[in-house]
Design an enzyme around this catalytic site. Sequence first.
Site: not given
Length: 270
Positions: A42-43, A81, A110, A112, A179
Amino acid sequence: MLLSQLNHKVQSGEKIAMLTCYDATFAKLMEAAGVDILLVGDSLGMVLHGAENTLNVSMHHMTYHTKSVAAGALNTLIIADMPLGSYEHDAEAAYKNAEWLIKSGAHMVKFEGGGEKANTARYLVERGIPVCAHLGFTPQSVNQLGGYKIQGKTAEGAAKIVQDANTMADAGVSLIVLEMVPASLAKNITETIKVPTIGIGAGVDCSGQVLVVQDLLGIYTGPASKNAAEFKSPRFVRNFLKDTNSIQDAVSTYVKSVKNKTFPAAEHSY
């Protein structure tokens, strides 16, 4: 098959090289260069859309780019993501969104968060969807965290990350991204949990490394609204294009540097 091949590499002591990827051209190039995992991150909200963070990325964005990457890399593990709002509140909704990403070409999703997301991780894994957890600095929580800050510096903060890593491992996740955490903390987690770790700003002792490809190439200069001259790359970034002759060589050099443990060096770690 791709996940079992990845696990075999980890068990044999080989470091894992992972890069973000958003289109078929780069996917094909990265596969040829030996990148082990392509992360449709999602970057893309920052490096493709010019936003200040990842918060406005949608499922439609993620499925579109996942399909593009899958079209270019037929033999490489692809992780997608799950964007903000697609998994936090309801396990069934998370499953449906994860299934959408898998049908778009991802092999794993993925998201968070630690212990509070363990039930969601377990729900997906039990239904056949491999999961990668993301701990430490979590970009979707940038506002709550007060900006881009190192996590786990205090004893309490480190203990929380260790607990989250163990909880997510017990929930059945296949990988854990760490991270912006101290290298010593990442080393401890990697040596004590049963799940491979992928570091970004987390030292050389993780099972593998990940970078945003625009950072690897030295071409990201911050959000579109900011002056490029004022941008300063994070400590964990290394410009691999600067000392090579092509994008292909830069990616290949990154892979070799991860495999031979020369990246990240001490100056790229916390």
